[in-house]
Scaffold this motif. Structure first.
Motif, PDB file in Angstrom:
ATOM      1  N   SER A  20     100.995  51.520 -21.049  1.00 41.69           N
ATOM      2  CA  SER A  20     101.359  51.000 -19.843  1.00 41.69           C
ATOM      3  C   SER A  20     102.846  50.706 -19.870  1.00 41.69           C
ATOM      4  O   SER A  20     103.378  51.060 -18.659  1.00 41.69           O
ATOM      5  CB  SER A  20     100.459  49.605 -19.583  1.00 41.69           C
ATOM      6  N   TYR A  24     105.393  52.727 -17.141  1.00 46.19           N
ATOM      7  CA  TYR A  24     105.711  51.861 -16.194  1.00 46.19           C
ATOM      8  C   TYR A  24     107.172  52.230 -16.206  1.00 46.19           C
ATOM      9  O   TYR A  24     108.109  52.213 -15.281  1.00 46.19           O
ATOM     10  CB  TYR A  24     105.470  50.212 -16.280  1.00 46.19           C
ATOM     11  N   CYS A  50     102.981  54.738  -6.938  1.00 42.41           N
ATOM     12  CA  CYS A  50     103.393  53.641  -7.481  1.00 42.41           C
ATOM     13  C   CYS A  50     104.266  52.691  -7.061  1.00 42.41           C
ATOM     14  O   CYS A  50     104.195  51.447  -6.998  1.00 42.41           O
ATOM     15  CB  CYS A  50     103.921  53.984  -9.035  1.00 42.41           C
ATOM     16  N   LEU A  61      96.800  50.687 -14.172  1.00 40.27           N
ATOM     17  CA  LEU A  61      97.234  50.382 -15.579  1.00 40.27           C
ATOM     18  C   LEU A  61      96.274  49.662 -16.342  1.00 40.27           C
ATOM     19  O   LEU A  61      95.974  49.789 -17.372  1.00 40.27           O
ATOM     20  CB  LEU A  61      98.482  49.788 -15.387  1.00 40.27           C
ATOM     21  N   ASN A  65      94.348  51.187 -19.386  1.00 43.28           N
ATOM     22  CA  ASN A  65      94.928  50.793 -20.614  1.00 43.28           C
ATOM     23  C   ASN A  65      93.894  49.780 -21.249  1.00 43.28           C
ATOM     24  O   ASN A  65      93.673  49.681 -22.568  1.00 43.28           O
ATOM     25  CB  ASN A  65      96.231  50.151 -20.445  1.00 43.28           C
TER      26      ASN A  65
END
Length: 328
Positions: A20, A24, A50, A61, A65
């Motif tokens: 994640s 990001y 996003c 996410l 994740n």
């Protein structure tokens, strides 16, 4: 063997959020590259999505994740222990995600206050978790998960995905909605922010002292067991004199304090996360008390404790004579 397992679990736990984090940071890099080249749009539809949907992005996410990766690790280890320590870490990750998202607009001081409070809450709860687990990683999973695995048997492998992980996404994302609002609504500080600070900080302090008193009580009883002496059946001193679950009360105050922040910003609807958590804690309270009553050594003392002591909100005791009058 125990030391080796502890080290392995620690490494896994420290590495597991990196997918994640890396994804990001890659998104932010694409965004800043677009800004630096005066390109008003991303080259990728994924990055554009996003950018325009920060809350959905956070959920995506979390799903990939935590729900998927944590669940797969839990299948390999036959233990879903990792969600417990990450319950205290995920809100910290979320608050920094919201604060750094390109669309974020907020009052800087409110943001700093909320981030600091979230860190204090997380450090307190993380410390309490590892203190309770004797500073070990993955020594055991939550007793409720163990009971559910015994209940569902061979079906637990897939039920655990929904019961342990998908449910946690709804809880944590829901509880953290005020953190989202704080970073996407820009209004100056007001007196209600002070109220929110007092409520949130009071919750952290109450939960800390309640958990510390419980830890000390359990430690004393363990020493008595080692000496072959009778243990004390229940804790009814300190904050536990005024409430049967002061740690739960403190935890609820923390989350409701965050709701005051978002309510002050015109988004009182975020109370839904704290409300669901309160209802969940009500059920957990029933489970814990039912478990206490099943232990013959403390059942009688705990029944009296139930009659004389408030469930959550610290309050003065009802003495046995008053209880008799009420039941008359």
């Amino acid at each position: 063997m125990s030391c080796s397992r502890n080290l392995k679990n620690a490494i896994i736990a420290l590495l597991v959020p990196f997918p994640s984090i890396i994804f990001y940071l890659t998104f932010l890099n694409h965004y800043h590259s677009a800004i630096n080249t005066n390109n008003t749009s991303f080259s990728s539809t994924l990055w554009t999505w996003c950018y325009h949907h920060p809350l959905l992005f956070a959920n995506a996410l979390f799903f990939i994740n935590v729900n998927l990766l944590f669940w797969l690790i839990g299948q390999f280890q036959s233990s879903h222990w990792m969600i417990d320590p990450y319950w205290t870490v995920i809100p910290v990750m979320l608050v920094h995600y919201y604060a750094t998202h390109p669309l974020a607009q907020y009052d800087l001081w409110r943001s700093k206050i909320v981030i600091l409070l979230t860190w204090v809450w997380s450090i307190r709860l993380t410390h309490n978790y590892f203190r309770r687990e004797n500073w070990q990683w993955g020594a055991r999973e939550d007793w409720r998960f163990t009971e559910m695995s015994q209940q569902y048997g061979k079906q637990w492998w897939w039920i655990s995905f929904f019961a342990v992980y998908l449910s946690q996404q709804m809880f944590l994302i829901g509880l953290s909605l005020p953190l989202y609002v704080v970073h996407f609504v820009n209004k100056p500080l007001s007196i209600m922010d002070l109220v929110a600070i007092v409520v949130s900080l009071s919750g952290i302090v109450i939960a800390h002292f309640a958990d510390t008193q419980l830890h000390d009580f359990m430690s004393r009883n363990n020493k008595l067991k080692e000496l072959g002496k009778p243990v004390v059946p229940l804790l009814d001193s300190g904050l536990w004199y005024y409430s049967r679950h002061p740690n739960y009360f403190g935890e609820q105050l923390w989350w409701w304090g965050l709701v005051v922040f978002s309510w002050n910003l015109g988004h009182g609807w975020t109370f839904v996360g704290a409300l669901v958590n309160t209802l969940c804690l009500a059920y957990v309270t029933w489970l814990v008390e039912d478990k206490m009553l099943k232990k013959e050594s403390r059942a009688e003392a705990f029944r009296l404790y139930q009659k004389t002591t408030s469930v959550w909100i610290p309050w003065f005791k009802s003495f046995p004579s008053q209880v008799k009058n009420k039941n008359a």
